[in-house]
Design an enzyme around this catalytic site. Structure first.
Site, PDB file in Angstrom:
ATOM      1  N   LYS A   1      41.005   4.012   2.967  1.00  0.00           N
ATOM      2  CA  LYS A   1      41.178   3.808   4.412  1.00  0.00           C
ATOM      3  C   LYS A   1      42.635   3.917   4.859  1.00  0.00           C
ATOM      4  O   LYS A   1      42.961   3.591   5.995  1.00  0.00           O
ATOM      5  CB  LYS A   1      40.577   2.453   4.816  1.00  0.00           C
ATOM      6  CG  LYS A   1      39.081   2.376   4.489  1.00  0.00           C
ATOM      7  CD  LYS A   1      38.393   1.215   5.137  1.00  0.00           C
ATOM      8  CE  LYS A   1      36.903   1.214   4.805  1.00  0.00           C
ATOM      9  NZ  LYS A   1      36.150   0.165   5.510  1.00  0.00           N
TER      10      LYS A   1
ATOM     11  N   PRO B   1      30.246   1.980  13.512  1.00  0.00           N
ATOM     12  CA  PRO B   1      31.483   2.721  13.245  1.00  0.00           C
ATOM     13  C   PRO B   1      32.395   1.938  12.309  1.00  0.00           C
ATOM     14  O   PRO B   1      32.469   0.704  12.389  1.00  0.00           O
ATOM     15  CB  PRO B   1      32.114   2.882  14.630  1.00  0.00           C
ATOM     16  CG  PRO B   1      31.482   1.819  15.475  1.00  0.00           C
ATOM     17  CD  PRO B   1      30.100   1.638  14.936  1.00  0.00           C
ATOM     18  N   ASP B   2      33.074   2.640  11.401  1.00  0.00           N
ATOM     19  CA  ASP B   2      34.037   2.012  10.497  1.00  0.00           C
ATOM     20  C   ASP B   2      35.380   1.966  11.233  1.00  0.00           C
ATOM     21  O   ASP B   2      36.142   2.935  11.238  1.00  0.00           O
ATOM     22  CB  ASP B   2      34.152   2.813   9.205  1.00  0.00           C
ATOM     23  CG  ASP B   2      34.941   2.075   8.130  1.00  0.00           C
ATOM     24  OD1 ASP B   2      35.874   1.337   8.494  1.00  0.00           O
ATOM     25  OD2 ASP B   2      34.636   2.255   6.941  1.00  0.00           O
TER      26      ASP B   2
ATOM     27  N   ASP C   1      28.523  -4.164   9.313  1.00  0.00           N
ATOM     28  CA  ASP C   1      28.441  -2.764   8.894  1.00  0.00           C
ATOM     29  C   ASP C   1      27.248  -2.047   9.524  1.00  0.00           C
ATOM     30  O   ASP C   1      27.270  -0.821   9.699  1.00  0.00           O
ATOM     31  CB  ASP C   1      28.326  -2.680   7.368  1.00  0.00           C
ATOM     32  CG  ASP C   1      29.603  -3.143   6.674  1.00  0.00           C
ATOM     33  OD1 ASP C   1      30.686  -2.897   7.229  1.00  0.00           O
ATOM     34  OD2 ASP C   1      29.501  -3.745   5.591  1.00  0.00           O
TER      35      ASP C   1
ATOM     36  N   ASN D   1      27.334 -12.627  10.613  1.00  0.00           N
ATOM     37  CA  ASN D   1      27.801 -13.211   9.355  1.00  0.00           C
ATOM     38  C   ASN D   1      28.485 -14.534   9.666  1.00  0.00           C
ATOM     39  O   ASN D   1      28.697 -14.863  10.845  1.00  0.00           O
ATOM     40  CB  ASN D   1      28.740 -12.238   8.632  1.00  0.00           C
ATOM     41  CG  ASN D   1      29.931 -11.866   9.493  1.00  0.00           C
ATOM     42  OD1 ASN D   1      30.788 -12.695   9.787  1.00  0.00           O
ATOM     43  ND2 ASN D   1      30.001 -10.602   9.922  1.00  0.00           N
TER      44      ASN D   1
ATOM     45  N   LYS E   1      39.344   0.406  -1.404  1.00  0.00           N
ATOM     46  CA  LYS E   1      39.330   0.326   0.053  1.00  0.00           C
ATOM     47  C   LYS E   1      40.719   0.606   0.625  1.00  0.00           C
ATOM     48  O   LYS E   1      40.862   1.300   1.641  1.00  0.00           O
ATOM     49  CB  LYS E   1      38.843  -1.058   0.486  1.00  0.00           C
ATOM     50  CG  LYS E   1      38.672  -1.228   1.991  1.00  0.00           C
ATOM     51  CD  LYS E   1      38.053  -2.596   2.299  1.00  0.00           C
ATOM     52  CE  LYS E   1      37.841  -2.781   3.789  1.00  0.00           C
ATOM     53  NZ  LYS E   1      37.221  -4.101   4.102  1.00  0.00           N
TER      54      LYS E   1
ATOM     55  N   LEU F   1      38.161   0.257  10.762  1.00  0.00           N
ATOM     56  CA  LEU F   1      39.370   0.293   9.941  1.00  0.00           C
ATOM     57  C   LEU F   1      39.648   1.701   9.428  1.00  0.00           C
ATOM     58  O   LEU F   1      40.800   2.166   9.442  1.00  0.00           O
ATOM     59  CB  LEU F   1      39.233  -0.685   8.776  1.00  0.00           C
ATOM     60  CG  LEU F   1      40.476  -0.914   7.915  1.00  0.00           C
ATOM     61  CD1 LEU F   1      41.660  -1.368   8.756  1.00  0.00           C
ATOM     62  CD2 LEU F   1      40.177  -1.927   6.814  1.00  0.00           C
TER      63      LEU F   1
END
Length: 400
Positions: free
Chosen positions: A342, A305-306, A279, A210, A338, A308
Site C-alpha cells: 500500500k 473501497p480500499d 472491508d 467491528n 501491507k 489506504l
C-alpha cells in the site's frame, strides 16, 4: 497526561461565580502529576475559601502581596520564576482589564507582570460584559501579546440570562494547558487522522461493523493538535466527544469515509489511517426493517473501497502515510506485506490476541515498522502514550 507531569502550574482565581470550578481544575491538575500553586484575589475569596484550594493543591494559597511570611523571599517574583504555566480561571472582566493595562495591584496581577511562562486566561462573565467593546479590546490586546484565550461557552448564566459567558468546560481548559506545554513541532502542518469503525447497513436498523472504539485515532489527532498541527479527524460512529482544538468530521460508512478522506488528503502533509474500516458491505440495503421469519437469511457482501491503498497510490511528494494493521497471527509478516503493497511510510501493527491490546481497550501493545525495514516494539502502554511516541517516530522519519 504526560505533558503536565512534573510541571509547576500557577492557578490564578479571580472573583466570579465560576470560581468554584477552579477547585475541580486544581484537583485535575494534581491528578495529572502537576505541582499546583494557587493565587487568589480578595474578591475570589468571597466565593471560595483558600483552605479548600490549599487542601486540594497541598500548598499554601498566595493571597496577600504584603504578607511578611509570603513575601519574606519576594514571593511573587519566586512564584513567577518557578512557573511553567499560568492559568487564570475564571478571568473576570476586571482582571482582563488590569492585565491589558499592565496594572499590578494584587498578588495575581503582580505575578502576571513578572512571569515569562505561557499564560492562559479563561473568561467567565455576563454575556453583555463579555460583548462590551472594552472587554473585547482587552482580549484582543492579550491575544496580540501571546496570551492564550479559552473562549467561554454559551448557556445559562448566573444572572438567569442565556448567552456566551459561561466558563469553558474544564476538559477544554485542561487540553489547552497541555497544548501550551507541548513543543510546537508540527506548527504549519496539516494532519489527517481517521478513527473508529464504519457501519455498513443491510436494513434501517441493522448493520455490519467491528468493535473499534476510536480511542487510538482520537489520541493521535489530539496529540498532533497539541504539537501545533491543523488537524482533521474523520471518524466513524463512536461515543467519544469531539476533541478540542481540531476539526471533527463524523461519517457512517466506508464509502462516506473514502469521500471525505480523499478530499482532505489532497492538502495533508501527514495522513494517519487508524480507522477500522469494514472491508465488506451488504450488496443491497433493504428500505425497511427485515422481519424475522422461519427462513434463513442470506446477505451477499461486496468489497468496500480500499481507502489506504488508494491514498498510497496517489500519495503526494513529501506526504507521509501511516497505516494500522490489526492481526491475530503472523503479525510482522502480514504488516510488512501491507506496508509495501500500500506504499506506506509507517505501519502500526498490533496482535489482537495479546492482553491489553486491541479494540475498546485504553491500552495497546504495538510494533512500529517503517519503510526502511526498522521495527520498534512498544510494550503495553496507554493509547495516549503510544500516540505521543508514534508522532515522535513520524517526525524523525520525516527528517531522514
Amino acid at each position: 497526561m504526560e505533558r503536565l507531569r512534573g510541571k509547576n502550574v500557577l492557578v490564578g482565581v479571580t472573583g466570579g461565580i465560576a470560581a468554584y470550578k477552579a477547585a475541580e481544575l486544581v484537583r485535575l491538575l494534581v491528578k495529572c502529576g502537576a505541582g499546583v500553586q494557587v493565587i487568589m484575589t480578595r474578591a475570589a475569596q468571597q466565593f471560595l475559601t483558600p483552605l479548600t484550594l490549599q487542601t486540594l493543591s497541598g500548598r499554601p494559597v498566595l493571597t496577600d502581596l504584603f504578607d511578611l511570611g509570603m513575601e519574606s523571599e519576594i514571593g511573587h517574583i519566586h512564584a513567577a520564576r518557578s512557573a511553567d504555566l499560568v492559568v487564570v480561571v475564571p478571568a473576570t472582566a476586571n482582571t482582563l482589564a488590569k492585565m491589558a493595562c499592565g496594572i499590578a495591584d494584587n498578588y495575581l496581577t503582580t505575578v502576571l507582570l513578572a512571569v515569562e511562562a505561557p499564560v492562559i486566561v479563561c473568561p467567565a462573565m455576563n454575556h453583555k460584559m463579555l460583548a462590551h467593546p472594552a472587554t473585547q479590546d482587552n482580549l484582543a490586546t492579550l491575544k496580540r501579546r501571546g496570551v492564550r484565550i479559552v473562549e467561554p461557552a454559551s448557556g445559562s448564566l448566573a444572572c438567569g440570562e442565556e448567552g456566551p459567558g459561561r466558563l469553558a468546560d474544564l476538559s477544554v481548559i485542561l487540553e489547552t494547558a497541555r497544548r501550551a506545554l507541548t513543543p510546537q513541532t508540527l506548527q504549519g502542518k496539516k494532519v489527517l487522522v481517521s478513527a473508529g469503525p464504519t457501519w455498513e447497513p443491510f436494513d434501517p436498523v441493522r448493520f455490519i461493523t467491528n468493535p473499534s472504539s476510536g480511542k487510538m485515532g482520537f489520541a493521535l489527532a489530539a496529540e498532533a493538535a497539541r504539537r501545533g498541527a491543523s488537524v482533521d479527524l474523520v471518524t466513524g460512529p463512536t461515543t467519544l466527544p469531539d476533541p478540542a482544538g481540531l476539526t471533527t468530521h463524523r461519517i457512517t460508512t466506508a464509502r462516506d469515509m473514502e469521500r471525505v478522506v480523499r478530499t482532505l488528503a489532497e492538502e495533508a502533509h501527514l495522513v494517519i489511517m487508524a480507522a477500522a474500516v469494514s472491508d465488506y458491505r451488504p450488496e443491497e440495503a433493504a428500505p425497511h426493517k427485515i422481519k424475522k421469519d422461519d427462513e434463513e437469511l442470506t446477505i451477499r457482501l461486496v468489497r468496500n473501497p480500499d481507502i489506504l491503498a488508494g491514498l498510497g497510490k496517489n500519495k503526494k511528494p513529501g506526504q507521509i502515510l501511516v497505516g494500522f494493521a490489526a492481526e491475530t497471527e503472523h503479525l510482522v509478516r502480514n504488516a510488512t506485506e501491507k506496508l509495501q503493497r500500500k506504499n506506506l511510510d509507517l505501519i502500526v501493527a498490533n496482535d489482537l490476541t495479546q492482553p491489553g491490546a486491541g479494540f475498546r481497550s485504553d491500552t495497546n501493545v504495538v510494533k512500529v515498522l517503517d519503510r526502511f525495514g526498522g521495527v520498534e516494539e512498544l510494550p503495553c502502554l496507554s493509547k495516549e502514550e503510544i500516540a505521543r511516541r508514534l508522532l515522535d517516530r513520524i517526525e524523525s522519519l520525516g527528517a531522514r
